[in-house]
Design a protein around this motif. Structure first.
Motif, short mmCIF file in Angstrom:
data_model
loop_
_atom_site.label_atom_id
_atom_site.label_comp_id
_atom_site.label_asym_id
_atom_site.label_seq_id
_atom_site.Cartn_x
_atom_site.Cartn_y
_atom_site.Cartn_z
N UNK A 1 0.85 -1.18 0.00
CA UNK A 1 0.00 0.00 0.00
C UNK A 1 0.89 1.23 0.00
N UNK A 2 0.38 2.32 -0.52
CA UNK A 2 1.11 3.58 -0.49
C UNK A 2 1.19 4.07 0.94
N UNK A 3 2.30 4.73 1.26
CA UNK A 3 2.44 5.32 2.59
C UNK A 3 1.43 6.46 2.71
N UNK A 4 0.66 6.41 3.76
CA UNK A 4 -0.33 7.46 3.97
C UNK A 4 0.35 8.72 4.50
N UNK A 5 -0.17 9.82 4.06
CA UNK A 5 0.32 11.09 4.58
C UNK A 5 -0.19 11.26 6.00
N UNK A 6 0.70 11.38 6.93
CA UNK A 6 0.33 11.51 8.33
C UNK A 6 0.00 12.98 8.63
N UNK A 7 -1.03 13.21 9.39
CA UNK A 7 -1.33 14.61 9.75
C UNK A 7 -0.20 15.17 10.60
N UNK A 8 0.16 16.38 10.34
CA UNK A 8 1.21 16.98 11.15
C UNK A 8 0.67 18.23 11.83
N UNK A 9 1.23 18.48 12.94
CA UNK A 9 0.81 19.64 13.72
C UNK A 9 1.59 20.85 13.23
N UNK A 10 0.87 21.91 12.98
CA UNK A 10 1.49 23.14 12.48
C UNK A 10 1.52 24.16 13.62
N UNK A 11 2.72 24.65 13.88
CA UNK A 11 2.91 25.64 14.95
C UNK A 11 2.43 26.99 14.46
N UNK A 12 1.60 27.62 15.24
CA UNK A 12 1.09 28.96 14.90
C UNK A 12 2.01 29.98 15.54
N UNK A 13 2.55 30.85 14.72
CA UNK A 13 3.46 31.88 15.22
C UNK A 13 2.65 33.02 15.82
N UNK A 14 3.18 33.59 16.90
CA UNK A 14 2.49 34.70 17.56
C UNK A 14 3.04 36.03 17.13
#
Length: 147
Positions: free
Chosen positions: A134-147
Motif C-alpha cells: 500500500x502507499x504510505x499514507x500522509x500523516x497529519x502533522x501539527x502546524x505551529x502557529x506563530x504569535x
C-alpha cells in the motif's frame, strides 16, 4: 465371456461430479464474468489484507511460475496462464480428472491506495504469492502557529 466389475456408486459419483461442475460454473459466472468467459478453469485464491500490504496466494499446482503472466494496468491486476496435460509414454486404461486443464484467467480490481511499482510475485510449492504494498499514507502533522 467377459466379466464386468460392478461399482454400485459409480453412477452416483458421476452424477455428483456433473452437478458440482454445473454449479461451480454458474457460481463462477455470477461472480466473475470476465474470468469464466475466457478461461477453461479458474484457480483458487486466498486474499489477505495487512496494514501495509495485500497478499494473494494462488493455487497453481503443475504450472511453472515463470509461464504465468501477471499484469497491473489502471488498477486491475490480471493473472493468466495455462496448465497442460502431462504427456506419458503409455496412456492409462482409465483416468479421472478433477484438476482443470487449459487456460486460466483471473482479474482483481485493486484500490487506489496500492503502490503499483512495488508489486512482487514468487512461486513455491504450487502456490504463487503476490505481494501488493500500500502507499504510505500522509500523516497529519501539527502546524505551529506563530504569535
Amino acid at each position: 465371456m467377459s466379466s464386468v466389475r460392478y461399482e454400485p456408486f459409480e453412477l452416483m459419483n458421476d452424477l455428483q461430479g456433473r452437478l458440482h461442475r454445473l454449479f461451480e460454473g454458474q457460481l463462477r459466472q455470477e461472480h466473475d464474468d470476465s474470468s469464466a468467459a475466457t478461461a477453461d478453469w479458474v484457480p483458487a485464491v486466498d486474499i489477505e489484507e495487512f496494514t501495509d500490504r495485500f497478499v494473494l496466494q494462488v493455487d497453481l499446482p503443475g504450472v511453472d511460475p515463470e509461464s504465468v503472466e501477471l499484469t497491473l494496468d489502471r488498477g486491475v491486476l490480471t493473472l493468466s496462464g495455462q496448465r497442460e496435460k502431462q504427456t506419458r509414454e503409455q496412456q492409462p486404461a482409465r483416468e479421472r480428472r478433477e484438476r482443470g486443464l487449459g487456460r486460466f484467467h483471473r482479474r482483481f480490481i485493486l484500490p487506489e491506495t496500492v503502490d503499483a511499482e512495488g508489486v512482487r510475485a514468487s512461486g513455491r510449492l504450487g502456490v504463487l504469492e503476490i505481494e501488493i504494498p500500500k502507499q504510505a499514507r500522509a500523516q497529519p502533522r501539527r502546524i505551529q502557529v506563530a504569535a
